[in-house]
Design an enzyme around this catalytic site. Sequence first.
Site, PDB file in Angstrom:
ATOM      1  CB  SER A 318      -1.001  -0.172   0.960  1.00 22.72           C
ATOM      2  OG  SER A 318       0.141   0.218   2.048  1.00 22.72           O
ATOM      3  CG  ASP A 319       1.291   5.774  -1.024  1.00 23.45           C
ATOM      4  OD1 ASP A 319       2.188   6.260  -0.575  1.00 23.45           O
ATOM      5  OD2 ASP A 319       1.067   6.208  -2.106  1.00 23.45           O
ATOM      6  CD1 TRP A 320       5.072   5.179   4.505  1.00 24.56           C
ATOM      7  CD2 TRP A 320       4.611   4.173   2.859  1.00 24.56           C
ATOM      8  NE1 TRP A 320       5.834   4.448   4.643  1.00 24.56           N
ATOM      9  CE2 TRP A 320       5.819   4.196   3.269  1.00 24.56           C
ATOM     10  CE3 TRP A 320       4.126   3.783   1.902  1.00 24.56           C
ATOM     11  CZ2 TRP A 320       6.789   3.094   2.912  1.00 24.56           C
ATOM     12  CZ3 TRP A 320       5.326   2.550   1.122  1.00 24.56           C
ATOM     13  CH2 TRP A 320       6.270   2.092   1.997  1.00 24.56           C
ATOM     14  CG  PHE A 321      -0.814   6.609   6.999  1.00 23.21           C
ATOM     15  CD1 PHE A 321      -0.654   5.197   8.103  1.00 23.21           C
ATOM     16  CD2 PHE A 321       0.035   7.192   6.933  1.00 23.21           C
ATOM     17  CE1 PHE A 321       0.369   5.593   9.363  1.00 23.21           C
ATOM     18  CE2 PHE A 321       1.060   6.989   8.116  1.00 23.21           C
ATOM     19  CZ  PHE A 321       0.789   6.471   9.164  1.00 23.21           C
ATOM     20  N   GLY A 322      -2.246   4.220   3.281  1.00 22.89           N
ATOM     21  CA  GLY A 322      -3.471   3.856   1.975  1.00 22.89           C
ATOM     22  C   GLY A 322      -4.970   3.047   2.802  1.00 22.89           C
TER      23      GLY A 322
END
Length: 803
Positions: A318-322
């Site tokens: 995932s993208d960060w905190f996605g």
Amino acid sequence: MKKLIKITLIGLGSLIVLLLLAGGAGWMWLSSKFLDFEGDYTEKLDFKEVTVDGYTFLDRNENGELDVYEDSRRSVEERASDLLSQMNINEKIHLLKGSGMASGIGMGEPQGIPGAVGTIVPTPRLGIPTVYLSDGPAGLRIEPTRPGTDRTFYCTAFPIATLLASTWNLDLVQEVGDAMGNEAVEYGIDVILGPGANIHRHPLCGRNFEYYSEDPVLTGKMGAAMVNGIEANNIGTSVKHYVANNQETERFKNDVIVSERAMREIYLKGFEIIVKEAQPWTIMSSYNKVNGTYTSESRYLLTEVLRGDWGFDGLVMSDWFGGHDAVAQIQAGNDLLEPGTKNQWDALKEGYEEGVLSSKVIDTSVKRILELIIKSRKLDGETYTNNPDLNAHARTTRQSAAEGMVLLKNEATLPLTSTNNVALFGVTSFEFIAGGTGSGDVNEAYTVSLEEGLRNAGFTINPTSKALFEAHKAANAEQFIRPEGMNAMFQPYNPPQIKYTSEQIEELAGASDAAIITIGRNAGEGGDRVVENDFLLNETEQQMITQVMKAFHDVGKQVVVVLNIGGVIETDSWKAQPDAILLAWQGGQEGGNSVADILSGQVNPSGKLPMTFPKNLSDHASDANFPKSGKMMRMTDMFKTGEVIPESKQIKNEDFTEYEEGIYVGYRHFDKQGLDVSYPFGFGLSYTNFDYSAMEVQVSGDTISVGVSVTNTGEVTGKEVVQLYVSKVGTTIDRPIRELEAFGKTQALAPGESEVLKMTVMISELRYWDEGSNGWKLEPGEYKVLVGASSRDIREESLVTIN
């Protein structure tokens, strides 16, 4: 005695900053989202060497025996399967998430790698080590200084992706990737979070500098070259942001409403090419939704398309905190949640205990992660030196930057062979921009300004022009303070422009041989660009160009404009004034030297535009559906992930964006509508001229083979980019007039020298996506095969029949 590392939580200072940004109401959210208490998951650093049957290995699980996963002679699949079989369910679930917020903002224990923005967590019982992830679309972004040592850990700032695409030189881009991968090896980084493969849907996207082009073929080919270069070093890449992440405004919640045809032909295509030609270790899912579903929770995108249709065999992170639902992400095929939170960990454990998240799904994702760990060679005890060859990489940067700069105009002015004393105008002449901000930024040791580059090339800089800059900087000292730390991530450095008086300009015109005006633009993560004073020149810049032009032309001297920008700006209203315009882009730390190489004639420009420069922003079909508020991301925006907003309260181009233009992005739109542009896709001048001749086309089996002779008809050695477009004759389908299908670049041709450039196109690439049958279809009949110097400068063409 074993050494132990406690997995990083979050530094108190950073926690306080986050709390201040979030406000008191954010405390409950922060405590569950960010704080990741790892318990006894501590990494072992020292392992005993054991020899069994003449083979020496690291006994990672301390059983005195050679396990399959400890044997580097075995295949990646065998080792991963063995490891998986020895893990318990808690260890497996723990591996599905990174080590927490601290790593997510580049903070870690002294034994780690400061600045690395994420990890794959260790599993101490089995001796599985930590794997480090670093931002890096234009070079690694790690901390250059560390407590307790005087030495530095600077990384090379390579040219931005848009500039690299402008080289149209796959071998050169692969060379840049190789240098970038080498720095990762030397600094102990295992995966570089890049390259970016999103499409330049609209000129105002704040992160366009991280992406290659408005065209998916050019994007895919460039991305594949970069991935192959990096991964030749046994370093992983994470190609991002999959998919349709074409705006920064409200990126955490924006829902992209787009047709399947546009997805397949435009937004997915570049990723598809990269997967098939480079097979990257990882793909990074994006923040946004596509047609109502977060990409990181879309089984259709992550499993059916990415793995089923294209054969991708790596992991998805995932993208960060996605995303919003950790269980749904793993079920969809998003294997690794970064940077990882206790909230996610608890959700995954609960999902397993309640039977929602099956052991089979968990094992599938865990095995993909284990395969990456094994490919990184961390299990085999590989070490790093912290000594990359930064001088060699600086040379690569300088060469690649010069080759990607685009000569937009030249009226018998460049190169400046008879010029000595140069007057520099504009702040950016002295404060050159190496690259954009955010995760695409680099902590480089230096940036060569245009002033410095010209001096290195033997030019004299008019001292009055330098004195005027210094006085302006002193008078506006606070605005010349560069953002640092987290502020630098989301706050572009844009100092105010100099306002020259007529008397100052006239004095410089009388005392200089020529003038160089530099126009700078900076943008980056967390916000999109705006129209006024960004896409359009501001009033001070317009006056500067007009007044400098008049003063220098009145005394018979020439003016060059250098564009030190990361994305498209308006040029049509003022491009008639200068004698020459060089699009320098943002060339990394050696940018000033690279520009000077071109202005002095040491390098003949050979760059070509990877996107269209429109006459008006509104000429873009996407302009009706793109945010122009300039709204910047706030920390609290992450709270909005998963927020349900009633349809009646949704804001267009923030909560949702409709891609009403479909497949008509960039030149596809301009050509279809017959619109005039300022500079067309693929355009770029040289100090010499080239002739195209003797085009030959053959259709054999599933391939179209094209050859064309390119001859240097000028007086200077140079390279030429040849672009191959295909157009369907008499089509009954709504499709673009022509589409780029292949390209090539000659070697450096001496005057009079020729080269036959050969290109191939798979017939399957001529298909269109038919939404009626939900599949690819080939339209039979005649096709024009076109070769040219740009999308609007076709030199040779031939007809082929495809049955």
